[in-house]
Design a protein around this motif. Structure first.
Motif, PDB file in Angstrom:
ATOM      1  N   UNK A 197     -12.149   0.227   2.014  1.00 22.30           N
ATOM      2  CA  UNK A 197     -11.956   0.973   0.774  1.00 22.30           C
ATOM      3  C   UNK A 197     -11.095   0.164  -0.187  1.00 22.30           C
ATOM      4  N   UNK A 198     -11.184   0.509  -1.466  1.00 23.96           N
ATOM      5  CA  UNK A 198     -10.352  -0.079  -2.524  1.00 23.96           C
ATOM      6  C   UNK A 198      -9.756   1.066  -3.313  1.00 23.96           C
ATOM      7  N   UNK A 199      -8.493   0.948  -3.655  1.00 17.33           N
ATOM      8  CA  UNK A 199      -7.802   2.048  -4.339  1.00 17.33           C
ATOM      9  C   UNK A 199      -6.899   1.498  -5.431  1.00 17.33           C
ATOM     10  N   UNK A 244      -3.600  -2.991  -6.882  1.00 15.56           N
ATOM     11  CA  UNK A 244      -4.847  -2.723  -6.168  1.00 15.56           C
ATOM     12  C   UNK A 244      -4.588  -2.780  -4.673  1.00 15.56           C
ATOM     13  N   UNK A 245      -4.902  -1.706  -3.970  1.00 12.42           N
ATOM     14  CA  UNK A 245      -4.806  -1.671  -2.509  1.00 12.42           C
ATOM     15  C   UNK A 245      -6.205  -1.829  -1.932  1.00 12.42           C
ATOM     16  N   UNK A 249      -1.314  -7.347  -8.932  1.00 10.73           N
ATOM     17  CA  UNK A 249      -0.840  -7.328  -7.545  1.00 10.73           C
ATOM     18  C   UNK A 249      -1.918  -6.731  -6.648  1.00 10.73           C
ATOM     19  N   UNK A 250      -2.195  -7.406  -5.558  1.00  8.34           N
ATOM     20  CA  UNK A 250      -3.149  -6.906  -4.560  1.00  8.34           C
ATOM     21  C   UNK A 250      -2.414  -6.747  -3.232  1.00  8.34           C
ATOM     22  N   UNK A 251      -2.550  -5.582  -2.640  1.00 10.78           N
ATOM     23  CA  UNK A 251      -1.956  -5.310  -1.323  1.00 10.78           C
ATOM     24  C   UNK A 251      -3.096  -5.170  -0.311  1.00 10.78           C
TER      25      UNK A 251
END
Length: 462
Positions: free
Chosen positions: A318-320, A330-331, A358-360
């Motif tokens: 998933x992307x959130x 963005x997670x 930022x990407x987590x």
């Protein structure tokens, strides 16, 4: 798909909507913003001499608080899904509304809005505390071309009985002739407004709705501008008065942070409404607002589909883009395919969207329903000296974070909060929990003590 008025009845039957009489002392946008801040239900504002309003209908509770419902639960209901539908099911449904790669088979139906309204000011649209004019939000613009009808989000202000100033994607404006016609649909089915946002954030406004999945699900009706959902509460038919109006507005819906938009001055030709119209509105610029949630879900759906298509397999769970972070982070939950995969994944996400810097990255088994664990994995699994990776300070400024809005470049960051796949399981510490940390006998004794105390307290009326 469900008409907007029916959607509100569904929310009410689920106990997720309350109806109040509009207060003359407190503007609706203040009430709406406070309800969102407190993770309250959606609100319907009953008004005796004008259209009813509804806020919070496409948003949801703050994920930073533990609740049964999630920010996408209401929209799931609007799509005809179970409110408890999985997050990925909602993302797949949103993508299914967009370009389908072929011609759909639209269903045409009679227009629900048939009562002529004398002028647009008679709608008594809400005026925010900082607004000079009444404003319209969460609208769907429709224009017609030789290819078909094109949809996009639109918002703006009511300047006079027959004058609007609006903002819409530049891609839609380019489809309009100087004296072209444009219809604004307010109070459309949730599937239709989600489609407009999806087409905007994916850069597909030029794709006609006849070639989108929404045409299979939402009955349509022609207007002077283009096709709109037949179950639209209010239709405002307009012509372009000025393609370059001399006005500036700081008011921006969330989609405008990722999509080029342009102002238009419109002359109102006709306003038609249902007998008892109700339309949604969003407290634009406030935390957790409806337009913010729609933009986040549409962007997440686009990223989910594009990233999984890139590898030919589906490593992404998933992307959130949480509205709590105003879409600036963005997670993504994923299976780490090989060493260096997370670096490629982060760069791919940065390439596909300019909203965040930022990407987590979290493990594939982490659920988007448990946002506390998503955040907890940052400090449990990501070592600051090894797993926080900054780029060179020459990356373009992201559109959504509030810091560095002067257009200067800066670094981007990805945080690898997933276990290293090369590690043996014996090196990975088990998650601390009540079930894992105590034997069965101790857990049973603790539960019995808790239940005894709870029952005693309930019996005493405490």
């Amino acid at each position: 798909m469900i008409p907007f008025a029916q959607y509100l009845r569904g929310l009410a039957s689920d106990g997720d909507l309350i109806t109040i009489d509009e207060s003359a002392d407190v503007p609706p946008d203040v009430v709406a913003a406070e309800a969102l801040r407190a993770s309250g239900p959606a609100i319907r504002y009953r008004r005796a001499d004008s259209v009813d309003l509804a806020s919070g209908t496409f948003s949801g509770p703050d994920q930073m608080q533990r609740r049964e419902s999630k920010p996408w639960s209401r929209l799931a209901l609007g799509f005809g899904l179970n409110p408890d539908a999985s997050f990925v099911t909602v993302l797949d449904t949103i993508m299914g509304l967009g370009p389908s790669g072929g011609d759909a088979n639209p269903t045409y139906a009679g227009q629900t809005a048939s009562r002529t309204v004398d002028n647009v000011q008679d709608l008594n649209l809400p005026r925010g505390t900082e607004d000079v004019w009444p404003s319209l939000t969460l609208g769907v613009a429709s224009v017609s071309s030789s290819e078909g009808s094109h949809w996009a989000p639109i918002h703006g202000s009511v300047i006079s009985d027959d004058k609007l100033r609006v903002r819409t994607p530049a891609a839609l404006s380019s489809l309009l002739d100087d004296d072209g016609t444009l219809s604004i649909a307010l109070g459309v089915p949730p599937a239709a407004v989600a489609t407009a946002y999806l087409l905007a954030v994916t850069g597909c406004v030029d794709v006609p709705v006849q070639a989108c999945g929404v045409a299979d699900d939402v009955p349509l009706v022609p207007t002077n501008g283009g096709l709109v959902p037949s179950a639209t509460e209010i239709v405002v038919e307009t012509t372009v008065a000025d393609r370059h109006p001399d006005f500036q507005s700081d008011r921006r819906e969330a989609w405008e942070h990722g999509v080029a938009s342009t102002p238009l001055s419109l002359s109102v030709e006709r306003v038609i409404a249902t007998d008892d119209p109700v339309i949604p509105f969003s407290p634009v610029g406030r935390p957790l607002a409806d337009d913010l949630q729609l933009t986040g879900l549409a962007t997440a759906a686009m990223l989910y589909r594009r990233v999984n298509d890139y590898w030919g397999i589906s490593p992404i769970e998933w992307v959130l883009l949480p509205a709590e972070a105003e879409l600036g982070i963005c997670f993504v939950a994923t299976n780490i395919l090989y060493a260096g995969f997370e670096w490629q994944l982060a760069n791919l996400l940065f390439t596909f969207s300019s909203l965040f810097d930022t990407v987590i990255i979290v493990d594939e088994g982490v659920s988007p329903h448990d946002f506390g664990r998503v955040l907890g994995d940052i400090w449990v699994k990501a070592h600051p000296s090894r797993d926080w990776i900054f780029s060179e300070p020459s990356a373009p400024a992201a559109k959504r974070p509030r810091y560095r809005r002067d257009g200067t470049t800066g670094a981007r960051l990805y945080v690898n909060a997933a276990w290293d796949p090369r590690w043996e399981d014996s090196y990975i510490a088990p998650r601390v929990s009540f079930e894992r940390s105590f034997p069965v006998s101790v857990r049973d004794a603790a539960r019995k003590t808790w239940n005894d105390r709870h029952d005693a307290a309930a019996g005493n009326g405490d």
